[in-house]
Design a protein around this motif. Structure first.
Motif, mmCIF file in Angstrom:
data_model
loop_
_atom_site.group_PDB
_atom_site.id
_atom_site.type_symbol
_atom_site.label_atom_id
_atom_site.label_comp_id
_atom_site.label_asym_id
_atom_site.label_seq_id
_atom_site.Cartn_x
_atom_site.Cartn_y
_atom_site.Cartn_z
ATOM 1 N N ALA A 314 36.977 47.207 43.440
ATOM 2 C CA ALA A 314 38.337 47.762 43.384
ATOM 3 C C ALA A 314 39.309 46.808 44.039
ATOM 4 O O ALA A 314 39.072 46.332 45.163
ATOM 5 C CB ALA A 314 38.387 49.126 44.069
ATOM 6 N N LEU A 315 40.425 46.530 43.341
ATOM 7 C CA LEU A 315 41.510 45.705 43.857
ATOM 8 C C LEU A 315 42.781 46.547 43.816
ATOM 9 O O LEU A 315 43.469 46.614 42.798
ATOM 10 C CB LEU A 315 41.668 44.440 43.016
ATOM 11 N N PRO A 316 43.106 47.229 44.910
ATOM 12 C CA PRO A 316 44.242 48.152 44.909
ATOM 13 C C PRO A 316 45.575 47.428 44.816
ATOM 14 O O PRO A 316 45.704 46.266 45.188
ATOM 15 C CB PRO A 316 44.098 48.868 46.250
ATOM 16 N N VAL A 331 51.726 44.767 34.795
ATOM 17 C CA VAL A 331 51.483 44.182 36.109
ATOM 18 C C VAL A 331 50.365 43.158 35.987
ATOM 19 O O VAL A 331 49.308 43.441 35.421
ATOM 20 C CB VAL A 331 51.084 45.266 37.138
ATOM 21 N N ARG A 332 50.595 41.965 36.510
ATOM 22 C CA ARG A 332 49.565 40.917 36.501
ATOM 23 C C ARG A 332 49.408 40.368 37.913
ATOM 24 O O ARG A 332 50.380 40.261 38.655
ATOM 25 C CB ARG A 332 49.935 39.779 35.534
ATOM 26 N N ALA A 333 48.160 39.973 38.230
ATOM 27 C CA ALA A 333 47.913 39.408 39.553
ATOM 28 C C ALA A 333 46.637 38.591 39.534
ATOM 29 O O ALA A 333 45.720 38.849 38.740
ATOM 30 C CB ALA A 333 47.809 40.511 40.609
ATOM 31 N N SER A 334 46.577 37.608 40.409
ATOM 32 C CA SER A 334 45.346 36.873 40.685
ATOM 33 C C SER A 334 45.093 36.938 42.185
ATOM 34 O O SER A 334 45.998 37.265 42.969
ATOM 35 C CB SER A 334 45.450 35.422 40.219
ATOM 36 N N TYR A 335 43.867 36.575 42.577
ATOM 37 C CA TYR A 335 43.457 36.809 43.964
ATOM 38 C C TYR A 335 42.770 35.580 44.542
ATOM 39 O O TYR A 335 42.051 34.866 43.843
ATOM 40 C CB TYR A 335 42.522 38.016 44.035
ATOM 41 N N PHE A 366 42.708 39.245 37.983
ATOM 42 C CA PHE A 366 42.259 40.637 37.919
ATOM 43 C C PHE A 366 41.391 40.861 36.684
ATOM 44 O O PHE A 366 40.348 41.520 36.750
ATOM 45 C CB PHE A 366 43.477 41.572 37.889
ATOM 46 N N ASP A 367 41.804 40.278 35.571
ATOM 47 C CA ASP A 367 41.062 40.474 34.328
ATOM 48 C C ASP A 367 39.652 39.902 34.422
ATOM 49 O O ASP A 367 38.694 40.499 33.905
ATOM 50 C CB ASP A 367 41.800 39.826 33.156
ATOM 51 N N GLU A 368 39.493 38.758 35.056
ATOM 52 C CA GLU A 368 38.171 38.140 35.180
ATOM 53 C C GLU A 368 37.208 38.995 35.985
ATOM 54 O O GLU A 368 35.989 38.921 35.815
ATOM 55 C CB GLU A 368 38.288 36.771 35.847
ATOM 56 N N LEU A 369 37.764 39.839 36.850
ATOM 57 C CA LEU A 369 36.930 40.637 37.740
ATOM 58 C C LEU A 369 36.728 42.062 37.259
ATOM 59 O O LEU A 369 35.619 42.603 37.354
ATOM 60 C CB LEU A 369 37.543 40.656 39.145
ATOM 61 N N LEU A 370 37.793 42.675 36.733
ATOM 62 C CA LEU A 370 37.716 44.115 36.471
ATOM 63 C C LEU A 370 38.186 44.539 35.083
ATOM 64 O O LEU A 370 37.992 45.698 34.710
ATOM 65 C CB LEU A 370 38.535 44.875 37.526
ATOM 66 N N ARG A 371 38.814 43.665 34.343
ATOM 67 C CA ARG A 371 39.258 44.027 32.990
ATOM 68 C C ARG A 371 38.702 42.987 32.033
ATOM 69 O O ARG A 371 39.409 42.123 31.519
ATOM 70 C CB ARG A 371 40.787 44.085 32.947
ATOM 71 N N LEU A 372 37.388 43.091 31.800
ATOM 72 C CA LEU A 372 36.658 42.016 31.129
ATOM 73 C C LEU A 372 37.074 41.842 29.675
ATOM 74 O O LEU A 372 37.069 40.729 29.162
ATOM 75 C CB LEU A 372 35.155 42.290 31.221
ATOM 76 N N LYS A 374 39.982 42.114 28.291
ATOM 77 C CA LYS A 374 41.195 41.306 28.166
ATOM 78 C C LYS A 374 40.925 39.850 28.487
ATOM 79 O O LYS A 374 41.586 38.947 27.968
ATOM 80 C CB LYS A 374 42.270 41.862 29.094
ATOM 81 N N ALA A 375 39.942 39.610 29.374
ATOM 82 C CA ALA A 375 39.586 38.240 29.727
ATOM 83 C C ALA A 375 38.543 37.659 28.785
ATOM 84 O O ALA A 375 38.133 36.505 28.949
ATOM 85 C CB ALA A 375 39.046 38.203 31.157
ATOM 86 N N GLN A 376 38.118 38.466 27.804
ATOM 87 C CA GLN A 376 37.109 38.056 26.829
ATOM 88 C C GLN A 376 35.833 37.570 27.526
ATOM 89 O O GLN A 376 35.271 36.532 27.206
ATOM 90 C CB GLN A 376 37.655 36.968 25.891
ATOM 91 N N ARG A 377 35.382 38.403 28.479
ATOM 92 C CA ARG A 377 34.171 38.115 29.225
ATOM 93 C C ARG A 377 33.197 39.279 29.085
ATOM 94 O O ARG A 377 33.598 40.441 29.001
ATOM 95 C CB ARG A 377 34.477 37.873 30.710
ATOM 96 N N GLU A 378 31.901 38.938 29.101
ATOM 97 C CA GLU A 378 30.876 39.970 29.055
ATOM 98 C C GLU A 378 30.478 40.433 30.447
ATOM 99 O O GLU A 378 29.941 41.529 30.615
ATOM 100 C CB GLU A 378 29.637 39.441 28.323
ATOM 101 N N ALA A 379 30.707 39.599 31.454
ATOM 102 C CA ALA A 379 30.362 39.929 32.834
ATOM 103 C C ALA A 379 31.473 39.440 33.746
ATOM 104 O O ALA A 379 32.181 38.478 33.426
ATOM 105 C CB ALA A 379 29.026 39.288 33.228
ATOM 106 N N PRO A 380 31.660 40.091 34.897
ATOM 107 C CA PRO A 380 32.705 39.644 35.822
ATOM 108 C C PRO A 380 32.448 38.219 36.314
ATOM 109 O O PRO A 380 31.300 37.800 36.471
ATOM 110 C CB PRO A 380 32.591 40.641 36.985
ATOM 111 N N ARG A 381 33.501 37.512 36.570
ATOM 112 C CA ARG A 381 33.402 36.172 37.139
ATOM 113 C C ARG A 381 33.461 36.303 38.672
ATOM 114 O O ARG A 381 34.437 35.938 39.313
ATOM 115 C CB ARG A 381 34.527 35.288 36.621
#
Length: 496
Positions: A314-316, A331-335, A366-372, A374-381
């Motif tokens: 979770a990334l609040p 809303v967009r963000a990176s961490y 955020f997409d790489e971690l929790l919204r796969l 949209k990031a076109q990923r099968e697993a979180p990065r």
């Protein structure tokens, strides 16, 4: 003949790139080609605050701590028998000196061929005709900068080495090697730039001498020719203190580099790595650093490896940003994920240090971690926080290995409908920040791992037992803001 005993194999040091005739002359005039260069100042932070710390050099410390010696005697390199615990300097630049050679620097391929011949020669010098010693013989390769590419050319190019040749190498440790080439001002150095052999760092040329496909976009793969788990990459993150060529490379390489090699180009795919606030070379360089030495000896001779990965749940969002999201705004963000690892008792070094203020923190969207989707990923990065090598023989009381992990998570900033949101949110605010004290105690089933969150508690407590699922140890982490994650630890014991 010498007794060959793992893991204390002969070490071959392969120096880095010498650009100008003057630099080549300096390299040739040195018996140890920089492996004997020490330091007396330790830069602790980006702001330049300096305190005194004497580091004798990797060579001297290997002699004092591990019983190694050089192979020089009576003004020459020893041609007869040498001990297994020997440090050999590969002098591939000697040919570029007109007094010692033809005045021409060797190509990467020719230098790799010379490395192959040196390893074979060293095997004969250490083992003689002893069948058991010959069967047990291996070497460690330690290299700075371009020296790491010479090692890779030897290991990867089928025209240079056989599987039998590669099997003679136990481990490889590189300092600040441009494994994916050198970029200046965002561009890879051109292949046509043959002046001073700068095209050695052009990716197309590198693919050729590394035995990789000609159309490789990246050239930081070992191509299946050598196990990346036996290949360690030490990465510098201090670009400010690299002063070569009047600071021009530093200006062109910019932040997120060691002043010459960008962080993203300084490691081999799948290989363990560590990061330190050190420059490519110079008084605050990677080779003449306590951090580099501690990683070197633990990788070569240690018996425990610990890998840490953070799986984010979770990334609040700050309340004002959450309200905007609930109202339908985009809303967009990176961490940023910051991680610093140090063994207990380390007062003047860390094993790995990734921080925002040195432009070396791990960054994920955020997409790489929790919204796969949209990031076109099968697993979180999931961020790989560290790979730390430890040595249980250095434990002074009991059998428990103790080390700390400083972990912090923050955002690069929030954009709402493509505009940076600064109205209420404070820039640089942390979602999570704490220091974990981790204890690993050997048991009949493997390890017992305990942890303490020590920003508000003393580290001397026993701690909480980490959850074990048969493969990994898990530590649940959370903050009052709503951040949730699980630290995944993998412990691997290696044989001495």
């Amino acid at each position: 003949m010498a007794t060959v005993s793992a893991p204390f194999y002969p070490i071959i040091y392969v120096r880095g790139y010498a650009m100008t005739p003057g630099e080549i002359a300096d390299a040739v005039s040195s018996p140890y080609m920089g492996f004997n260069t020490g330091a007396t100042k330790l830069r602790q932070a980006w702001d330049g605050q300096v305190r005194r710390h004497i580091f004798e050099s990797p060579l001297v410390r290997l002699m004092k701590d591990c019983g190694y010696r050089d192979v020089y005697a009576d003004g020459s390199e020893m041609v007869g028998a040498v001990p297994a615990r020997s440090v050999v300097i590969y002098r591939y630049y000697d040919s570029a000196d007109r007094d010692l050679g033809d005045g021409k620097a060797l190509s990467i391929v020719a230098a790799a061929e010379g490395l192959r011949d040196l390893i074979r020669q060293l095997q004969a010098q250490v083992c003689g005709t002893d069948a058991q010693a010959l069967a047990q013989f291996k070497v460690h390769l330690v290299a700075h900068s371009m020296g790491g590419l010479v090692c890779r050319c030897f290991l990867q190019n089928d025209a240079i080495s056989t599987p039998g040749d590669r099997a003679l190498v136990d481990k490889v440790f590189t300092y600040a090697t441009p494994h994916n080439g050198i970029d200046m001002a965002g561009f890879n150095v051109p292949g046509v730039l043959g002046l001073w052999d700068i095209n050695n760092f052009n990716r197309k040329h590198m693919a050729e001498y590394l035995g990789l496909p000609a159309d490789s976009e990246r050239v930081d793969s070992l191509g299946g020719k050598f196990n990346p788990q036996q290949f360690f990459c030490f990465v510098g993150t201090n670009y400010r203190d690299y002063a070569a060529a009047m600071g021009l490379p530093r200006a062109l390489a910019g932040e997120m580099s060691d002043g010459l090699v960008q962080i993203e180009n300084a490691a081999v795919q799948g290989a363990p790595r560590a990061f330190a606030y050190r420059s490519h070379s110079g008084p605050y360089g990677v080779v003449n650093s306590e951090e580099g030495y501690q990683n070197l000896v633990r990788f070569l001779f240690g018996d425990l490896r610990v890998d840490g990965v953070l799986e984010v749940d979770a990334l609040p969002l700050p309340p004002s940003v959450q309200r905007a999201k609930d109202a339908g705004h985009e809303v967009r963000a990176s961490y940023y994920f910051e991680a610093t690892v140090a063994p207990r008792g380390a007062t003047h070094f860390t094993l790995s240090e990734r921080r925002c203020d040195t432009f070396s923190a791990v960054m994920r969207s955020f997409d790489e971690l929790l919204r796969l989707g949209k990031a076109q990923r099968e697993a979180p990065r999931s961020p790989v926080l560290f790979s730390a090598f430890l040595d249980t023989s250095k434990v002074t009381a009991g059998t428990t290995v103790v080390f700390s992990l400083e972990l912090a998570v923050s955002t690069t900033g929030y954009t709402i409908d493509h505009k940076l949101w600064l109205d209420q949110h404070v820039e640089g605010e942390y979602l999570f920040r704490d220091t974990l004290t981790l204890r690993a105690t050997p048991s009949k089933d493997g390890w017992k791992v305990r942890y303490l969150r020590t920003d508000e508690r003393w580290s001397e407590g026993v701690g909480t037992l980490a959850e074990w699922d048969g493969a990994y140890y898990w530590i649940a982490l959370s903050s009052k803001k709503g951040f949730k994650a699980r630290l995944r630890l993998e412990l691997q014991r290696s044989q001495r």
